[in-house]
Design an enzyme around this catalytic site. Structure first.
Site, PDB file in Angstrom:
ATOM      1  N   GLU A 146       8.373  69.049  20.683  1.00 10.41           N
ATOM      2  CA  GLU A 146       7.579  68.299  21.667  1.00 10.41           C
ATOM      3  C   GLU A 146       7.108  69.268  22.738  1.00 10.41           C
ATOM      4  O   GLU A 146       7.894  70.111  23.197  1.00 10.41           O
ATOM      5  CB  GLU A 146       8.437  67.215  22.315  1.00 10.41           C
ATOM      6  CG  GLU A 146       8.911  66.174  21.331  1.00 10.41           C
ATOM      7  CD  GLU A 146       9.841  65.162  21.990  1.00 10.41           C
ATOM      8  OE1 GLU A 146       9.360  64.116  22.412  1.00 10.41           O
ATOM      9  OE2 GLU A 146      11.040  65.455  22.102  1.00 10.41           O
ATOM     10  N   HIS A 165      16.800  60.387  14.998  1.00 10.71           N
ATOM     11  CA  HIS A 165      15.518  60.614  14.318  1.00 10.71           C
ATOM     12  C   HIS A 165      15.585  61.713  13.247  1.00 10.71           C
ATOM     13  O   HIS A 165      15.065  61.561  12.144  1.00 10.71           O
ATOM     14  CB  HIS A 165      14.426  60.994  15.324  1.00 10.71           C
ATOM     15  CG  HIS A 165      14.353  60.069  16.503  1.00 10.71           C
ATOM     16  ND1 HIS A 165      14.670  58.742  16.428  1.00 10.71           N
ATOM     17  CD2 HIS A 165      13.990  60.285  17.807  1.00 10.71           C
ATOM     18  CE1 HIS A 165      14.517  58.185  17.619  1.00 10.71           C
ATOM     19  NE2 HIS A 165      14.107  59.095  18.464  1.00 10.71           N
ATOM     20  N   LYS A 176       7.933  54.844  11.313  1.00 11.21           N
ATOM     21  CA  LYS A 176       6.677  55.605  11.299  1.00 11.21           C
ATOM     22  C   LYS A 176       6.113  55.591   9.874  1.00 11.21           C
ATOM     23  O   LYS A 176       6.823  55.873   8.912  1.00 11.21           O
ATOM     24  CB  LYS A 176       6.912  57.043  11.784  1.00 11.21           C
ATOM     25  CG  LYS A 176       7.210  57.101  13.288  1.00 11.21           C
ATOM     26  CD  LYS A 176       7.241  58.518  13.807  1.00 11.21           C
ATOM     27  CE  LYS A 176       7.746  58.579  15.241  1.00 11.21           C
ATOM     28  NZ  LYS A 176       6.771  58.179  16.253  1.00 11.21           N
ATOM     29  N   ARG A 180      15.761  41.828  36.861  1.00 12.39           N
ATOM     30  CA  ARG A 180      16.455  41.514  38.120  1.00 12.39           C
ATOM     31  C   ARG A 180      15.564  41.046  39.253  1.00 12.39           C
ATOM     32  O   ARG A 180      15.928  40.170  40.017  1.00 12.39           O
ATOM     33  CB  ARG A 180      17.208  42.762  38.604  1.00 12.39           C
ATOM     34  CG  ARG A 180      18.512  42.951  37.877  1.00 12.39           C
ATOM     35  CD  ARG A 180      19.213  44.177  38.393  1.00 12.39           C
ATOM     36  NE  ARG A 180      18.641  45.347  37.738  1.00 12.39           N
ATOM     37  CZ  ARG A 180      19.371  46.287  37.132  1.00 12.39           C
ATOM     38  NH1 ARG A 180      20.673  46.204  37.124  1.00 12.39           N
ATOM     39  NH2 ARG A 180      18.802  47.317  36.554  1.00 12.39           N
ATOM     40  N   HIS A 197      13.206  54.186  15.974  1.00 13.01           N
ATOM     41  CA  HIS A 197      11.769  53.953  15.753  1.00 13.01           C
ATOM     42  C   HIS A 197      11.149  54.954  14.768  1.00 13.01           C
ATOM     43  O   HIS A 197      10.076  54.721  14.240  1.00 13.01           O
ATOM     44  CB  HIS A 197      10.997  53.891  17.080  1.00 13.01           C
ATOM     45  CG  HIS A 197      10.815  55.212  17.763  1.00 13.01           C
ATOM     46  ND1 HIS A 197      11.810  55.816  18.488  1.00 13.01           N
ATOM     47  CD2 HIS A 197       9.758  56.046  17.837  1.00 13.01           C
ATOM     48  CE1 HIS A 197      11.368  56.959  18.975  1.00 13.01           C
ATOM     49  NE2 HIS A 197      10.113  57.126  18.600  1.00 13.01           N
ATOM     50  N   LYS A 244      18.225  52.514  20.709  1.00 16.39           N
ATOM     51  CA  LYS A 244      19.065  53.695  20.790  1.00 16.39           C
ATOM     52  C   LYS A 244      19.238  54.076  22.262  1.00 16.39           C
ATOM     53  O   LYS A 244      18.377  53.682  23.043  1.00 16.39           O
ATOM     54  CB  LYS A 244      18.482  54.849  19.979  1.00 16.39           C
ATOM     55  CG  LYS A 244      17.301  55.558  20.658  1.00 16.39           C
ATOM     56  CD  LYS A 244      16.938  56.836  19.992  1.00 16.39           C
ATOM     57  CE  LYS A 244      17.540  58.038  20.655  1.00 16.39           C
ATOM     58  NZ  LYS A 244      16.781  58.561  21.812  1.00 16.39           N
ATOM     59  N   PHE A 281      22.078  40.963  34.833  1.00 14.86           N
ATOM     60  CA  PHE A 281      22.499  40.907  33.434  1.00 14.86           C
ATOM     61  C   PHE A 281      23.931  40.415  33.239  1.00 14.86           C
ATOM     62  O   PHE A 281      24.314  40.027  32.162  1.00 14.86           O
ATOM     63  CB  PHE A 281      22.308  42.292  32.801  1.00 14.86           C
ATOM     64  CG  PHE A 281      20.853  42.711  32.815  1.00 14.86           C
ATOM     65  CD1 PHE A 281      19.942  42.101  31.973  1.00 14.86           C
ATOM     66  CD2 PHE A 281      20.409  43.686  33.698  1.00 14.86           C
ATOM     67  CE1 PHE A 281      18.602  42.461  31.990  1.00 14.86           C
ATOM     68  CE2 PHE A 281      19.068  44.054  33.728  1.00 14.86           C
ATOM     69  CZ  PHE A 281      18.168  43.434  32.873  1.00 14.86           C
ATOM     70  N   ASP A 339      20.016  63.346  21.658  1.00 14.83           N
ATOM     71  CA  ASP A 339      18.793  62.591  21.960  1.00 14.83           C
ATOM     72  C   ASP A 339      17.931  62.362  20.713  1.00 14.83           C
ATOM     73  O   ASP A 339      17.483  61.244  20.470  1.00 14.83           O
ATOM     74  CB  ASP A 339      17.986  63.352  23.027  1.00 14.83           C
ATOM     75  CG  ASP A 339      16.745  62.588  23.464  1.00 14.83           C
ATOM     76  OD1 ASP A 339      16.863  61.368  23.710  1.00 14.83           O
ATOM     77  OD2 ASP A 339      15.660  63.197  23.573  1.00 14.83           O
TER      78      ASP A 339
END
Ligand code: BG6
Length: 474
Positions: free
Chosen positions: A237, A261, A203, A61, A199, A169, A103, A256
């Protein structure tokens, strides 16, 4: 049935097409572009894995001149000092330009189409086009419709001058919105043009699960309910949600990382052996597993746990009364003849003691010893595989003790380990060569949402436990 040889000699087209290619990043000034996309493109460039004639057009933008844009990218991109040669960075940036627009503004897409046409005229050929949607999902419909209306979604030809779209995602926020988005994509693009990113699939350590399972005859015969006691998939994490409170709080840990995943890790470990390794067969095999997962509620109290770390509600942009889970643990089953009765535990959390993503496969204990062999796929960090096994304790007594067999990627001699593609390099590379194996199919996405929706319906009564930051377990 494929043999080790067929797996190892499976031929995939990995050569990047030499045809001129234009990569358009919508949301180029955002966090994902700076952290992952631009460094991955630069990495591919430095390894000579981009077509010689490539252009990157950033779309966002705010107004920037070409020079200001390049300076912004140079300053923000997440690369370590010395990671790339200065000369490579400079030449890479020379391939980048900027198109400013909102957009939902049709005129901005006309300008974008004109910009691409100028590039094509310079090459004297219609370039291949890749559109990466690195924006919040609410903007997907506007971008996709405008790409179609401006004619940009239409390939010039099947082989060269193709058009592909990369979608990040989250793919929807529930089953209905995912269906809606998929319908829109299906209306505007052919399936072979659509690359839905998870993603984790890219891996190296996750792909290695398939190689390890199917290239070693040792494990496949016992990879089933008669020999496996349980499987535990963890994604821990140590980071808190940090400054992502506004996007994380409406979602929570289950959506999430659970919907995507963790289920992809489960699919890799549980899928049946494919007859061949083409994208369609592998995606079908993954989908077959995802279709059959059911969560188990009731029974032991540890079947389903929801947790929130202490201090979460004081994070920036998190409501003070938030009941969002930052941790979950779920017991589930894959309802197939191979896996009937084998519990799959899915466990993920933020603000945990350490970063650790791994899959533990517990084999049934021998009648006498009661001890279990455990095979661990370490996804990250310290990627590798280890097996807990038992040997005789030296001495007069006949006793056994546990030992570990290990493979660590870090022990692979340079340059193989260092030059391994990271997840985004791999994804972008595969989108260039048109290999959809590491991208989710419609069926996989819909099955995973069905599973998540069923869990969400059933776990409303489960109280939210509080856990201290840095907890080892909840
Ligand atoms: C993202 C989640 O999809 O994956 C994040 O939105 C999570 O919350 C991240 O931190 C984990 O990815 P990685 O590659 O860092 O393990």
């Amino acid at each position: 049935m494929p043999t080790t040889e067929t797996i190892l000699s499976e031929e995939k087209t990995t050569a990047v097409p030499m045809h001129p290619t234009t990569f358009v990043i919508f949301g180029v000034t955002g966090d994902l572009a700076a952290r992952k996309l631009i460094p991955a493109l630069l990495g591919l460039y430095a390894k000579h894995l981009l077509p010689t004639r490539f252009s990157i057009i950033g779309f966002a933008r705010r107004p920037f001149s070409r020079e200001e844009f390049r300076e912004l990218i140079r300053g923000r991109m997440n690369v370590k000092p010395g990671q790339f040669k200065e000369e490579d960075i400079k030449h890479f940036l020379d391939h980048m330009c900027y198109e400013q627009g909102t957009f939902d503004d049709a005129a901005a897409y006309e300008r974008l189409a004109k910009r691409i046409k100028e590039i094509d005229d310079r090459h004297g050929q219609c370039s291949n086009k890749l559109f990466h949607l690195s924006v919040p999902p609410t903007l997907y419909p506007a971008i996709l419709n405008n790409l179609a209306d401006s004619g940009l979604s239409t390939p010039c030809a099947d082989e060269t001058g193709w058009t592909r779209v990369l979608i990040e995602k989250p793919f929807g926020h529930d089953l209905e919105t995912a269906r809606h988005l998929d319908k829109l994509l299906g209306k505007l693009f052919q399936e072979e043009q659509i690359f839905r990113i998870d993603h984790y699939l890219a891996k190296e350590s996750l792909q290695n699960i398939l190689a390890f399972r199917f290239a070693n005859q040792l494990f496949e015969p016992i990879w089933r309910r008669e020999f496996i006691d349980k499987i535990h998939i963890k994604l821990f994490e140590s980071n808190t949600v940090g400054d992502r409170g506004d996007s994380y709080d409406p979602v929570g840990a289950l959506k999430d990382v659970g919907q995507n995943h963790m289920l992809m890790m489960l699919a890799a470990v549980a899928m049946d052996r494919p007859d061949n390794f083409d994208a369609e067969t592998i995606r079908n095999k993954r989908a077959q597993v995802l279709k059959k997962i059911k969560a188990a509620f009731g029974g032991s109290a540890r079947c389903a746990i929801r947790g929130q770390y202490a201090g979460y509600t004081s994070e920036e942009n998190v409501p003070k009364d938030s009941k969002t889970e930052t941790y979950f643990r779920l017991k589930s089953f894959v309802n197939s003849s191979r896996w009937k009765g084998v519990p799959f535990y899915l466990e993920a959390g933020k603000a945990m003691a350490e970063n650790k993503t791994e899959i533990d496969v517990y084999f049934k204990a021998g009648k006498k010893s009661g001890d279990q062999n455990i095979l661990t796929f370490r996804i990250q960090p310290d990627e590798g595989i280890k097996i807990k096994f038992f040997v005789k304790t030296p001495g007069h007594e006949f006793m056994v003790e546990p030992k570990t067999l290990k493979f660590k990627y870090a022990d692979v001699p340079a340059p193989n380990w260092q030059s391994m593609p990271n997840d985004y390099e791999r994804l972008i590379h595969d989108a260039f060569v048109g290999d959809q194996t590491l991208f989710a199919s419609t069926e996989e996405i819909m099955s995973s949402w069905k599973f998540i929706e069923a869990v969400l319906k059933s776990w409303t009564n489960i109280p939210l436990s509080s856990y201290a930051k840095g907890a080892k377990e909840v």
